[in-house]
Design a protein around this motif. Sequence first.
Motif, mmCIF file in Angstrom:
data_model
loop_
_atom_site.group_PDB
_atom_site.id
_atom_site.type_symbol
_atom_site.label_atom_id
_atom_site.label_comp_id
_atom_site.label_asym_id
_atom_site.label_seq_id
_atom_site.Cartn_x
_atom_site.Cartn_y
_atom_site.Cartn_z
ATOM 1 N N TYR A 172 15.232 -5.399 -3.235
ATOM 2 C CA TYR A 172 15.449 -6.075 -4.716
ATOM 3 C C TYR A 172 16.835 -6.113 -5.458
ATOM 4 O O TYR A 172 17.054 -7.314 -5.823
ATOM 5 C CB TYR A 172 14.292 -5.273 -5.603
ATOM 6 N N ILE A 173 17.416 -5.203 -5.402
ATOM 7 C CA ILE A 173 18.923 -5.269 -5.909
ATOM 8 C C ILE A 173 19.793 -6.322 -5.176
ATOM 9 O O ILE A 173 20.317 -7.007 -5.839
ATOM 10 C CB ILE A 173 19.636 -3.727 -5.833
ATOM 11 N N GLU A 174 19.671 -6.406 -3.903
ATOM 12 C CA GLU A 174 20.503 -7.258 -3.117
ATOM 13 C C GLU A 174 19.932 -8.605 -3.583
ATOM 14 O O GLU A 174 20.849 -9.691 -3.635
ATOM 15 C CB GLU A 174 20.322 -6.967 -1.747
ATOM 16 N N SER A 175 18.690 -9.064 -3.620
ATOM 17 C CA SER A 175 18.320 -10.190 -4.052
ATOM 18 C C SER A 175 18.695 -10.729 -5.409
ATOM 19 O O SER A 175 19.129 -11.581 -5.730
ATOM 20 C CB SER A 175 16.666 -10.236 -3.974
ATOM 21 N N ILE A 176 18.714 -9.780 -6.416
ATOM 22 C CA ILE A 176 19.241 -9.965 -7.669
ATOM 23 C C ILE A 176 20.525 -10.185 -7.632
ATOM 24 O O ILE A 176 21.094 -10.947 -8.479
ATOM 25 C CB ILE A 176 18.847 -8.898 -8.847
ATOM 26 N N TYR A 177 21.360 -9.590 -6.925
ATOM 27 C CA TYR A 177 22.802 -9.458 -6.901
ATOM 28 C C TYR A 177 23.118 -11.099 -6.371
ATOM 29 O O TYR A 177 23.935 -11.658 -6.762
ATOM 30 C CB TYR A 177 23.192 -8.458 -6.095
ATOM 31 N N ALA A 178 22.441 -11.412 -5.115
ATOM 32 C CA ALA A 178 22.517 -12.703 -4.654
ATOM 33 C C ALA A 178 22.332 -13.877 -5.531
ATOM 34 O O ALA A 178 23.287 -14.812 -5.949
ATOM 35 C CB ALA A 178 21.737 -13.065 -3.451
ATOM 36 N N LEU A 179 21.228 -13.848 -6.489
ATOM 37 C CA LEU A 179 21.007 -14.672 -7.409
ATOM 38 C C LEU A 179 21.810 -14.647 -8.633
ATOM 39 O O LEU A 179 22.384 -15.914 -8.800
ATOM 40 C CB LEU A 179 19.551 -14.113 -8.006
ATOM 41 N N SER A 180 22.569 -13.634 -8.861
ATOM 42 C CA SER A 180 23.645 -13.576 -9.809
ATOM 43 C C SER A 180 24.945 -14.155 -9.462
ATOM 44 O O SER A 180 25.492 -14.843 -10.286
ATOM 45 C CB SER A 180 23.857 -12.078 -10.554
ATOM 46 N N ILE A 181 25.038 -13.776 -8.155
ATOM 47 C CA ILE A 181 26.463 -14.671 -7.810
ATOM 48 C C ILE A 181 26.409 -16.017 -7.695
ATOM 49 O O ILE A 181 27.165 -16.593 -7.926
ATOM 50 C CB ILE A 181 26.681 -13.818 -6.160
ATOM 51 N N SER A 182 25.347 -16.645 -7.220
ATOM 52 C CA SER A 182 24.935 -18.016 -7.108
ATOM 53 C C SER A 182 25.228 -18.489 -8.531
ATOM 54 O O SER A 182 25.709 -19.715 -8.794
ATOM 55 C CB SER A 182 23.635 -18.317 -6.682
ATOM 56 N N TYR A 183 24.638 -17.899 -9.561
ATOM 57 C CA TYR A 183 24.587 -18.228 -10.940
ATOM 58 C C TYR A 183 26.058 -18.302 -11.424
ATOM 59 O O TYR A 183 26.421 -19.404 -11.906
ATOM 60 C CB TYR A 183 23.956 -17.283 -11.898
ATOM 61 N N LEU A 184 26.869 -17.274 -11.031
ATOM 62 C CA LEU A 184 28.376 -17.176 -11.322
ATOM 63 C C LEU A 184 29.287 -18.336 -10.980
ATOM 64 O O LEU A 184 30.369 -18.440 -11.347
ATOM 65 C CB LEU A 184 28.965 -15.928 -11.119
ATOM 66 N N LYS A 185 28.731 -18.724 -9.606
ATOM 67 C CA LYS A 185 29.406 -19.865 -9.049
ATOM 68 C C LYS A 185 29.753 -21.175 -9.942
ATOM 69 O O LYS A 185 30.554 -21.899 -9.777
ATOM 70 C CB LYS A 185 29.065 -20.311 -7.515
ATOM 71 N N ASN A 186 28.681 -21.107 -10.805
ATOM 72 C CA ASN A 186 28.526 -22.392 -11.618
ATOM 73 C C ASN A 186 28.883 -22.209 -13.129
ATOM 74 O O ASN A 186 28.815 -23.117 -13.671
ATOM 75 C CB ASN A 186 27.125 -23.003 -11.362
ATOM 76 N N ASN A 187 28.890 -20.980 -13.504
ATOM 77 C CA ASN A 187 28.899 -20.475 -14.844
ATOM 78 C C ASN A 187 29.900 -19.228 -14.907
ATOM 79 O O ASN A 187 29.922 -18.418 -14.026
ATOM 80 C CB ASN A 187 27.734 -20.015 -15.205
#
Length: 76
Positions: free
Chosen positions: A13-28
């Motif tokens: 679950y942590i890894e999924s949230i981390y990946a989602l967050s990194i994707s968000y940070l690529k654009n923001n």
Amino acid sequence: MNIDITKESTIEYIESIYALSISYLKNNTNIELKNLLKELELIEDKIRICDDIEVLNNYKNILNSLIYRIEGIINE
């Protein structure tokens, strides 16, 4: 439930949230999210070495509050 299964599912679950967050940070750019990801990494490390179910439950409570804050930023 076996502590190893609980730890494994929590880490996934942590890894999924981390990946989602990194994707968000690529654009923001978001300093708060970057700091929350550092905290997320720290709690993940603690969960990986934990061998007490009560301590693990405490870490999961901390994790839930971190994830709540992360989701709040991502869903803005």
